[in-house]
Motif scaffolding. Structure first.
Motif, PDB file in Angstrom:
ATOM      1  N   ALA A  67      -0.064  -0.134  -7.867  1.00  0.00           N
ATOM      2  CA  ALA A  67      -0.579  -1.243  -7.056  1.00  0.00           C
ATOM      3  C   ALA A  67      -0.262  -2.592  -7.689  1.00  0.00           C
ATOM      4  N   ILE A  68      -0.463  -2.711  -8.993  1.00  0.00           N
ATOM      5  CA  ILE A  68      -0.254  -4.007  -9.634  1.00  0.00           C
ATOM      6  C   ILE A  68       1.229  -4.315  -9.816  1.00  0.00           C
ATOM      7  N   LEU A  69       2.080  -3.275  -9.741  1.00  0.00           N
ATOM      8  CA  LEU A  69       3.524  -3.508  -9.795  1.00  0.00           C
ATOM      9  C   LEU A  69       4.104  -3.857  -8.430  1.00  0.00           C
ATOM     10  N   SER A  70       3.286  -3.774  -7.384  1.00  0.00           N
ATOM     11  CA  SER A  70       3.781  -4.032  -6.031  1.00  0.00           C
ATOM     12  C   SER A  70       4.055  -5.505  -5.744  1.00  0.00           C
ATOM     13  N   PHE A 115       0.558   4.067  -2.910  1.00  0.00           N
ATOM     14  CA  PHE A 115       0.282   5.479  -2.652  1.00  0.00           C
ATOM     15  C   PHE A 115       1.417   6.380  -3.149  1.00  0.00           C
ATOM     16  N   PHE A 116       2.627   6.151  -2.631  1.00  0.00           N
ATOM     17  CA  PHE A 116       3.739   7.026  -3.014  1.00  0.00           C
ATOM     18  C   PHE A 116       4.176   6.777  -4.457  1.00  0.00           C
ATOM     19  N   GLY A 117       4.192   5.515  -4.870  1.00  0.00           N
ATOM     20  CA  GLY A 117       4.533   5.220  -6.258  1.00  0.00           C
ATOM     21  C   GLY A 117       3.527   5.813  -7.216  1.00  0.00           C
ATOM     22  N   GLY A 118       2.234   5.712  -6.840  1.00  0.00           N
ATOM     23  CA  GLY A 118       1.205   6.296  -7.691  1.00  0.00           C
ATOM     24  C   GLY A 118       1.340   7.799  -7.826  1.00  0.00           C
ATOM     25  N   LEU A 119       1.641   8.475  -6.712  1.00  0.00           N
ATOM     26  CA  LEU A 119       1.826   9.929  -6.762  1.00  0.00           C
ATOM     27  C   LEU A 119       3.010  10.312  -7.649  1.00  0.00           C
ATOM     28  N   LEU A 120       4.113   9.577  -7.505  1.00  0.00           N
ATOM     29  CA  LEU A 120       5.309   9.889  -8.305  1.00  0.00           C
ATOM     30  C   LEU A 120       5.064   9.599  -9.789  1.00  0.00           C
ATOM     31  N   PHE A 149       0.822  -1.215   0.000  1.00  0.00           N
ATOM     32  CA  PHE A 149       0.000   0.000   0.000  1.00  0.00           C
ATOM     33  C   PHE A 149       0.858   1.267   0.000  1.00  0.00           C
ATOM     34  N   ILE A 150       2.044   1.213   0.620  1.00  0.00           N
ATOM     35  CA  ILE A 150       2.974   2.348   0.535  1.00  0.00           C
ATOM     36  C   ILE A 150       3.419   2.544  -0.911  1.00  0.00           C
ATOM     37  N   THR A 151       3.746   1.433  -1.569  1.00  0.00           N
ATOM     38  CA  THR A 151       4.157   1.505  -2.977  1.00  0.00           C
ATOM     39  C   THR A 151       3.018   2.038  -3.839  1.00  0.00           C
TER      40      THR A 151
END
Length: 653
Positions: free
Chosen positions: A119-122, A96-101, A92-94
C-alpha cells in the motif's frame, strides 16, 4: 546532538546536494540526498530517533495539503478518469495483489504487513515526477497523467497502509468494521477538511478586510492550517487526517482563485513560502531515508532471518512486482477504454504503458509512511519484520528513481519535448529580448531634457540583450573594460592625493565604481571574487563610517565622479579609435553629462526615467500577451520581475 543542531545540519546537506545537482544534472537530487544520508550513517554513525506521531504530522500534513493546493485542472481535467483510476483503483489493486505476491515471496512476513508494504509503495511522488520530467522527453499526455495521479494518490495509499498497520498492531481485522470505518474516516475527514478550511479562509478574509493585512500573519496562518486540520481530524474526531488535509488544500485552491487579484502580493509570497517548505521537507525525508537504510540493513542481517543478498533480492523483486502491476493495469485500462469508446480492442501501445510504468517513481510520502510504522504491537511485541519493510521500501524508492533516469530516456527519446505552452508561443529568451528592444525604442522617444540619463538606461538594456543572446564579450572588450576600471581607481587616488576629496568620500566613490562594474559582470554572466570582496569591504566601511551628507558634500562627490569619468575617457582615447573603445567611452560620457546636467537632482530624474522604463516594460509584455506570443504564465512571471525591480530601485526609505 540536539534536535535544532540536527535540523541545521540536515539543511546544510540539503543545500549542498542542490549545488552538486546543479553541476551534475544527470543524477537526481533525491539520489544525492540518499547517498549523503548513507554516508552519515556509515561514516559518522549518525542516527535519528524518530517518533511516529510527530513524523506523520510534520511531513505528511503539509506535503499532502500542498498536493491539494496543486490539484490538477484545465488540461488535466481532460484526463480525469485515468487520473482517478490510477490514483484510487490502481492503488488498491497494487495493495491487494502486490501484498499477496510479497506474502508469497517472503513467507515469514505476515499478510497484513505485506499489504501495508504494498500500500505505501503504491503512491507516486509529485516532486520526483517533476524532477524526472525536466530531464526526460516525456509525451505531454503521459506527463499530465502521471503528474495528476501523483497529486491525489497519496490519500488512498496512506488509508490502505493505515488499515494494514492497524491489523498488524491489534492482531485482528474485520472487513465489515473496516468498510464502515473506511467510510466514516473518509467522509468525516473530508467534511472536516472542507469546513475547517472554509472557516479559516472566511476568518482570514474578514480580518484582512478589517485592516489586518500583515503579509507575514496571513502566510503563517496558511502554513499552520494543515497542521491544525490534521490534528483536529486525527485526535478529536478520529477521522482521516490525510483526507482532511488533501480536501482542505483543494478547498483553499478553489476558494482562492476568485480573490487572487485582490491580494496578489500575498499570493506571491505564500507560494514562495510553500516552495521553501516543500523543498526542505522532501529533501530531509530523502536524507533520513539514506540514514535509515544502513541501520535497516544491519538490523535485517542481525535478525539472522535473511542475509544481505537475500534482502536485496526481496527488494528488487518487490520493485518488479509493483512495476509490472502498474504496466499491466495501464494495458488493461487502455483495452477497456477502447472497448467502451470504439467497441474494439484496438492496438495495444506497450511502449506508452512502459513509459507510464517507469514514470511512477516513489518518494517522500512512501518514506514518511514507512518511518511511521510503530516499533511494537498492543501485545508489547516487536512489529513483525519492521526493519525488512523499511529496507525494502528504501531500496524500491532508489530503484524507481534509477530506473526512471536510465530507462525513460531510452524508450521516450523520440517524443517531442513537453511544453505547456501554445506551439506558437515564443521562448522566454525571445520574449525578453523583444521587450528590451521595445523599451529601448520607447526611451528614445522620450521628449525630455534627461536624454543622457535615458542613454544610461539604454546602455543597461543593451547589456541585458547581449546576455540573453548569449553574446559573450570578446577578450578585447574584457581587457578594455578592466582597464577602464583601473583608470577610475587611479583617478580616485589622484583626487585623494590632491586633497580634492577625503578618504571617506573616496570610499563612497569607489563603492559606486565597483557597484557599476558588478552590474556589468552580472549582465555578462561573469564573476570576479576580488571585486565582490572589495565591494563588501567598501559597503561595510560606508555603513560603519556613514556621515550625514548635506547638499554641499553631495555636490562635491558628484563633481568628483565627473572628474573620474573624464579622466577615464581621456585615458581610453589614448588607446586609439575602435568600435569597442568608442562604445565604452560613450557609456562614461553619458554618465558624466547626466551628472553635469542633473548634479543634485540626478537621483530624482533617474527615478523618473526608470519609472518610464518600467512602464514601457509592462506595455511590451502586454503587447506580446495580446498578440498571443507568450503564455499568461510567462506574462505573469515577467510582470512580477518588473514589480521586484520597482520595489528595489524606486522604493523610498
Amino acid at each position: 546532538m540536539q534536535l535544532i543542531e540536527i535540523i541545521l545540519f540536515l539543511t546544510l546537506l540539503l543545500l549542498l546536494s542542490t549545488i552538486i545537482n546543479h553541476y551534475v544534472k544527470a543524477i537526481p537530487v533525491s539520489l544525492i540526498q540518499v547517498v549523503f544520508g548513507c554516508g552519515l550513517a556509515l561514516i559518522g554513525n549518525f542516527s535519528i530517533n524518530l517518533s511516529t506521531d510527530w513524523f506523520l504530522l510534520l511531513f505528511i500534513a503539509p506535503l499532502l495539503f500542498n498536493d491539494g493546493r496543486r490539484f490538477p485542472k484545465d488540461e488535466l481535467w481532460e484526463l480525469r478518469w485515468p487520473i482517478f483510476a490510477n490514483a484510487i483503483i490502481l492503488v488498491f489493486i497494487t495493495m491487494f495483489f502486490g501484498g499477496l505476491l510479497i506474502y508469497k515471496l517472503i513467507p515469514s512476513m505476515p499478510l497484513p504487513v505485506a499489504f501495508s508494504l504494498a500500500a505505501i509503495l503504491s503512491p507516486t511522488d509529485p516532486i520526483a515526477v517533476e524532477s524526472i520530467a525536466k530531464k526526460v522527453r516525456l509525451p505531454k499526455n503521459i506527463l499530465h497523467l502521471v503528474n495528476g495521479e501523483s497529486l491525489i494518490n497519496d490519500a488512498s495509499g496512506l488509508i490502505g497502509f493505515k488499515y494494514a498497520i492497524a491489523a498488524t498492531v491489534y492482531g485482528a481485522f474485520s472487513l465489515k468494521s473496516a468498510v464502515g470505518d473506511f467510510f466514516y474516516i473518509s467522509i468525516v475527514g473530508a467534511i472536516i477538511g472542507v469546513v475547517t478550511m472554509l472557516v479559516i479562509s472566511l476568518v482570514r478574509k474578514w480580518l484582512y478586510k478589517n485592516g489586518l493585512t500583515n503579509l507575514v500573519f496571513n502566510v503563517v496562518l496558511q502554513i499552520v492550517s494543515p497542521f491544525v486540520i490534521y490534528m483536529l481530524s486525527e485526535d478529536v474526531f478520529h477521522a482521516s487526517g490525510v483526507i482532511a488535509v488533501v480536501t482542505a488544500g483543494i478547498v483553499y485552491h478553489v476558494n482562492n482563485t476568485s480573490t487572487q487579484s485582490s491580494s496578489a502580493e500575498l499570493q506571491l509570497i505564500s507560494e514562495q513560502a510553500w516552495n521553501i517548505i516543500v523543498y526542505l521537507l522532501n529533501g530531509i525525508v530523502f536524507l533520513i531515508l539514506g540514514i535509515e537504510l544502513p541501520f535497516a540493513m544491519e538490523a535485517v542481517i542481525n535478525d539472522m532471518k535473511f542475509n544481505t543478498f537475500q534482502s536485496i533480492g526481496y527488494a528488487v523483486v518487490t520493485w518488479l512486482i509493483i512495476l509490472i502491476i502498474r504496466i499491466v493495469w495501464i494495458i488493461l485500462y487502455e483495452i477497456c477504454h477502447n472497448l467502451i469508446t470504439t467497441k474494439k480492442v484496438g492496438p495495444i501501445d506497450i511502449r506508452t504503458a512502459n513509459i507510464v510504468g517507469f514514470s511512477g517513481v516513489r518518494g517522500a510520502i512512501t518514506m514518511a509512511g514507512i518511518l511511521s510504522i510503530p516499533l511494537i504491537t498492543v501485545q508489547n511485541e516487536a512489529f513483525p519484520d519492521r526493519e525488512l519493510v523499511l529496507f525494502i521500501a528504501s531500496i524500491v524508492i532508489v530503484l524507481s528513481l534509477l530506473a526512471a533516469v536510465i530507462v525513460l530516456p531510452l524508450i521516450s527519446k523520440n517524443d517531442p519535448v513537453v511544453s505547456y505552452n501554445n506551439d506558437n508561443h515564443w521562448s522566454e529568451e525571445k520574449a525578453r529580448i523583444y521587450v528590451l528592444n521595445y523599451v529601448i525604442d520607447d526611451i528614445k522617444q522620450m521628449d525630455r531634457p534627461d536624454k543622457h540619463i535615458c542613454n544610461i538606461l539604454i546602455d543597461q538594456c543593451e547589456l541585458m540583450i547581449r546576455q540573453l543572446s548569449s553574446i559573450k564579450p570578446d577578450e578585447l572588450e574584457k581587457s578594455i573594460r578592466s582597464l577602464a576600471v583601473e583608470y577610475e581607481h587611479q583617478a580616485v587616488k589622484k583626487l585623494v592625493a590632491d586633497k580634492v576629496v577625503t578618504s571617506k568620500e573616496a570610499n563612497a566613490i569607489n563603492y559606486q565604481i565597483n557597484h557599476r562594474e558588478l552590474k556589468n559582470l552580472v549582465a555578462f554572466n561573469d564573476f570576479n571574487l576580488k571585486l565582490e570582496f572589495m565591494s563588501a569591504i567598501q559597503t561595510t566601511k560606508l555603513w560603519l563610517f556613514k556621515q550625514r551628507s548635506d547638499k554641499e558634500q553631495k555636490l562635491k562627490i558628484q563633481k568628483a565622479l565627473i572628474m573620474v569619468n573624464d579622466y577615464t575617457v581621456q585615458k581610453l582615447k589614448e588607446h586609439g579609435d575602435s568600435k569597442v573603445i568608442n562604445s565604452i567611452v560613450d557609456e562614461y560620457t553619458n554618465l558624466s553629462l547626466a551628472l553635469r546636467t542633473r548634479s543634485l537632482d540626478y537621483e530624482k530624474y533617474y527615478r523618473i526615467a526608470k519609472e518610464r522604463e518600467l512602464e514601457a516594460y509592462r506595455k511590451g509584455i502586454q503587447e506580446l500577451l495580446i498578440n498571443d506570443k507568450i503564455s499568461l504564465k510567462l506574462a505573469s512571471k515577467l510582470r512580477q520581475e518588473v514589480n521586484y525591480v520597482e520595489n528595489n530601485e524606486l522604493s523610498t526609505d
